[in-house]
Design an enzyme around this catalytic site. Structure first.
Site, PDB file in Angstrom:
ATOM      1  N   SER A 141     -24.956   4.131 -24.905  1.00  0.00           N
ATOM      2  CA  SER A 141     -24.691   2.830 -24.265  1.00  0.00           C
ATOM      3  C   SER A 141     -25.737   2.603 -23.199  1.00  0.00           C
ATOM      4  CB  SER A 141     -23.299   2.834 -23.617  1.00  0.00           C
ATOM      5  OG  SER A 141     -23.184   1.762 -22.681  1.00  0.00           O
ATOM      6  N   TYR A 154     -17.161   6.930 -17.877  1.00  0.00           N
ATOM      7  CA  TYR A 154     -17.714   6.441 -19.147  1.00  0.00           C
ATOM      8  C   TYR A 154     -19.239   6.550 -19.125  1.00  0.00           C
ATOM      9  CZ  TYR A 154     -18.926   3.281 -22.948  1.00  0.00           C
ATOM     10  OH  TYR A 154     -19.466   2.730 -24.094  1.00  0.00           O
TER      11      TYR A 154
HETATM   12  N1  LIG Z   1     -18.339  -2.507 -27.444  1.00  0.00           N
HETATM   13  C1  LIG Z   1     -19.309  -2.320 -26.540  1.00  0.00           C
HETATM   14  O1  LIG Z   1     -19.565  -3.174 -25.655  1.00  0.00           O
HETATM   15  C2  LIG Z   1     -20.094  -1.070 -26.572  1.00  0.00           C
HETATM   16  C3  LIG Z   1     -19.667   0.038 -27.289  1.00  0.00           C
HETATM   17  N2  LIG Z   1     -20.414   1.177 -27.250  1.00  0.00           N
HETATM   18  C4  LIG Z   1     -19.990   2.350 -28.004  1.00  0.00           C
HETATM   19  O2  LIG Z   1     -19.884   2.005 -29.379  1.00  0.00           O
HETATM   20  C5  LIG Z   1     -19.021   2.943 -30.039  1.00  0.00           C
HETATM   21  C6  LIG Z   1     -18.055   2.207 -30.932  1.00  0.00           C
HETATM   22  O3  LIG Z   1     -17.175   1.457 -30.108  1.00  0.00           O
HETATM   23  P1  LIG Z   1     -16.743  -0.048 -30.493  1.00  0.00           P
HETATM   24  O4  LIG Z   1     -17.024  -0.294 -31.916  1.00  0.00           O
HETATM   25  O5  LIG Z   1     -17.312  -0.946 -29.465  1.00  0.00           O
HETATM   26  O6  LIG Z   1     -15.204   0.000 -30.198  1.00  0.00           O
HETATM   27  P2  LIG Z   1     -13.924   0.058 -31.160  1.00  0.00           P
HETATM   28  O7  LIG Z   1     -12.786   0.360 -30.272  1.00  0.00           O
HETATM   29  O8  LIG Z   1     -13.886  -1.142 -32.054  1.00  0.00           O
HETATM   30  O9  LIG Z   1     -14.219   1.308 -32.104  1.00  0.00           O
HETATM   31  C7  LIG Z   1     -13.971   2.604 -31.669  1.00  0.00           C
HETATM   32  C8  LIG Z   1     -13.817   3.454 -32.913  1.00  0.00           C
HETATM   33  O10 LIG Z   1     -13.592   4.791 -32.505  1.00  0.00           O
HETATM   34  C9  LIG Z   1     -12.417   5.269 -33.146  1.00  0.00           C
HETATM   35  N3  LIG Z   1     -11.707   6.211 -32.299  1.00  0.00           N
HETATM   36  C10 LIG Z   1     -11.167   5.978 -31.076  1.00  0.00           C
HETATM   37  N4  LIG Z   1     -10.530   7.075 -30.642  1.00  0.00           N
HETATM   38  C11 LIG Z   1     -10.647   8.001 -31.626  1.00  0.00           C
HETATM   39  C12 LIG Z   1     -10.186   9.326 -31.785  1.00  0.00           C
HETATM   40  N5  LIG Z   1      -9.455   9.925 -30.839  1.00  0.00           N
HETATM   41  N6  LIG Z   1     -10.504   9.984 -32.915  1.00  0.00           N
HETATM   42  C13 LIG Z   1     -11.249   9.392 -33.882  1.00  0.00           C
HETATM   43  N7  LIG Z   1     -11.722   8.134 -33.796  1.00  0.00           N
HETATM   44  C14 LIG Z   1     -11.399   7.457 -32.677  1.00  0.00           C
HETATM   45  C15 LIG Z   1     -11.562   4.038 -33.395  1.00  0.00           C
HETATM   46  O11 LIG Z   1     -10.741   4.257 -34.528  1.00  0.00           O
HETATM   47  P3  LIG Z   1      -9.163   4.637 -34.456  1.00  0.00           P
HETATM   48  O12 LIG Z   1      -8.578   3.945 -33.276  1.00  0.00           O
HETATM   49  O13 LIG Z   1      -8.673   4.124 -35.774  1.00  0.00           O
HETATM   50  O14 LIG Z   1      -9.130   6.134 -34.356  1.00  0.00           O
HETATM   51  C16 LIG Z   1     -12.621   3.014 -33.738  1.00  0.00           C
HETATM   52  O15 LIG Z   1     -12.942   3.080 -35.103  1.00  0.00           O
HETATM   53  C17 LIG Z   1     -18.354   3.735 -28.899  1.00  0.00           C
HETATM   54  O16 LIG Z   1     -18.978   4.997 -28.788  1.00  0.00           O
HETATM   55  C18 LIG Z   1     -18.650   2.905 -27.652  1.00  0.00           C
HETATM   56  O17 LIG Z   1     -18.706   3.701 -26.480  1.00  0.00           O
HETATM   57  C19 LIG Z   1     -21.584   1.278 -26.536  1.00  0.00           C
HETATM   58  C20 LIG Z   1     -22.023   0.208 -25.814  1.00  0.00           C
HETATM   59  C21 LIG Z   1     -21.342  -1.050 -25.815  1.00  0.00           C
HETATM   60  N1  LIG Z   2     -18.634  -0.324 -23.845  1.00  0.00           N
HETATM   61  C1  LIG Z   2     -19.296  -0.995 -22.804  1.00  0.00           C
HETATM   62  C2  LIG Z   2     -18.656  -0.723 -21.496  1.00  0.00           C
HETATM   63  O1  LIG Z   2     -19.125  -1.155 -20.487  1.00  0.00           O
HETATM   64  C3  LIG Z   2     -20.716  -0.516 -22.742  1.00  0.00           C
HETATM   65  O2  LIG Z   2     -20.926   0.652 -23.104  1.00  0.00           O
HETATM   66  O3  LIG Z   2     -21.591  -1.320 -22.369  1.00  0.00           O
END
Ligand SMILES: NC(=O)C1=CN([C@@H]2O[C@H](COP(=O)(O)OP(=O)(O)OC[C@H]3O[C@@H](n4cnc5c(N)ncnc54)[C@H](OP(=O)(O)O)[C@@H]3O)[C@@H](O)[C@H]2O)C=CC1
Ligand SMILES: N[C@@H](C=O)C(=O)O
Length: 265
Positions: A141, A154
């Protein structure tokens, strides 16, 4: 019918960025192994993608904060020679001060964002190195290099993912194995349904669609980038940042205290 297509393992594939990675990789001809806790979502996505792209899509219901799930996925990653790509995407984050976070949320975020990608990387890397082929995509991120009072933990976990990836890139340099680290900024996903702050609280102009994010990240992968910042238009900014980082590190290697600290001598 058994195929010889390469397999992409995508963690966190039941929604958001992981689900779009699954679609895009299926379109590229990868068979899939989709990992998350919401099995019905995985089943629906797997059915849709196998129908749409003619690939085989396996699903694994797994909580990656649990030991038994990690062991199961580790065994797969270390044994299935068709696995060619690991996308360490699953992640969570409570946007709150460290003191206000529960012990459970603290442990969950460290387990999912730090321990899981480390364990899965360590499981797949020896096989990739042995075959001199394979790729790992780690989703960090922009918060990896920027902390706010509500993102301390985070940001720390994402800073770990960045540092882990940069170190791995050095380890695999000169081999046929690739490690890409992707640093998304705000992206319109369900992340914010659990983060404690709704997506609506963010400036829409600063939030990217999930499709644009993943397409940009894969374009960076195709261009051979080690570090991909999908929303950063000026590439010199990262180059300058890295140059300053290297210069700062070089300046630490002098063996004597800086004069400003020799106050009592
Ligand atoms: N959205 C944003 O603004 C940003 C996101 N990110 C990163 O992108 C990645 C994806 O997140 P994003 O798509 O945004 O969010 P979502 O919440 O849509 O996706 C998160 C995914 O992780 C899975 N997950 C959560 N907890 C668990 C667990 N305990 N075991 C297995 N799987 C798990 C969820 O599936 P389920 O609940 O079915 O287990 C889901 O598929 C993350 O690493 C996040 O930090 C980085 C920067 C920005
Ligand atoms: N998931 C978001 C939280 O601030 C990011 O990673 O930018």
């Amino acid at each position: 019918m058994p195929t010889t297509s390469p397999i992409a393992v995508v963690t966190g594939a039941s929604s958001g960025i992981g689900a779009v990675y699954a679609d895009r990789l299926a379109a590229r001809g990868y068979d899939l192994l989709l990992v998350a806790r919401r099995i019905e979502r995985l089943r629906s996505l797997a059915d849709t993608l196998s129908e749409a792209h003619g690939i085989q899509a396996g699903i694994i219901e797994a909580d990656l904060t649990e030991e038994k799930s990690l062991v199961h996925i580790e065994e797969l990653l270390g044994s299935d020679e068709r696995i060619a790509l690991l996308v360490n995407n699953a992640g969570n984050g409570k946007l709150s001060s460290t003191g206000d976070m529960s012990d459970a949320d603290t442990a969950s975020t460290i387990a999912l964002n730090v321990i899981a990608p480390t364990r899965l990387t360590r499981a797949v890397l020896p096989a990739f190195l042995k075959r001199d082929a394979g790729a790992i995509i780690n989703i960090a991120s922009v918060m990896a290099f920027h902390s706010l009072p509500i993102t301390t933990l985070y940001s720390a976990t994402k800073s770990y993912v960045l540092a882990l990836s940069r170190g791995l890139q050095g380890e695999v340099s000169g081999t046929g194995v690739r490690v890409q680290v992707v640093l998304p900024a705000g992206t319109a996903t369900e992340f914010y349904d659990h983060a404690g702050i709704p997506l609506s609280a963010f400036d829409p102009a600063a939030v990217m669609t999930t499709e644009n994010l993943v397409d940009a990240a894969l374009a960076g992968f195709d261009q051979g980038e080690d570090v991909t910042l999908p929303s950063v238009h000026n590439t010199e900014l990262w180059a300058d940042y890295e140059q300053a980082r290297a210069a700062l590190f070089g300046a630490t290697q002098v063996g004597i205290p800086a004069p400003r600290y020799l106050v009592n001598s």
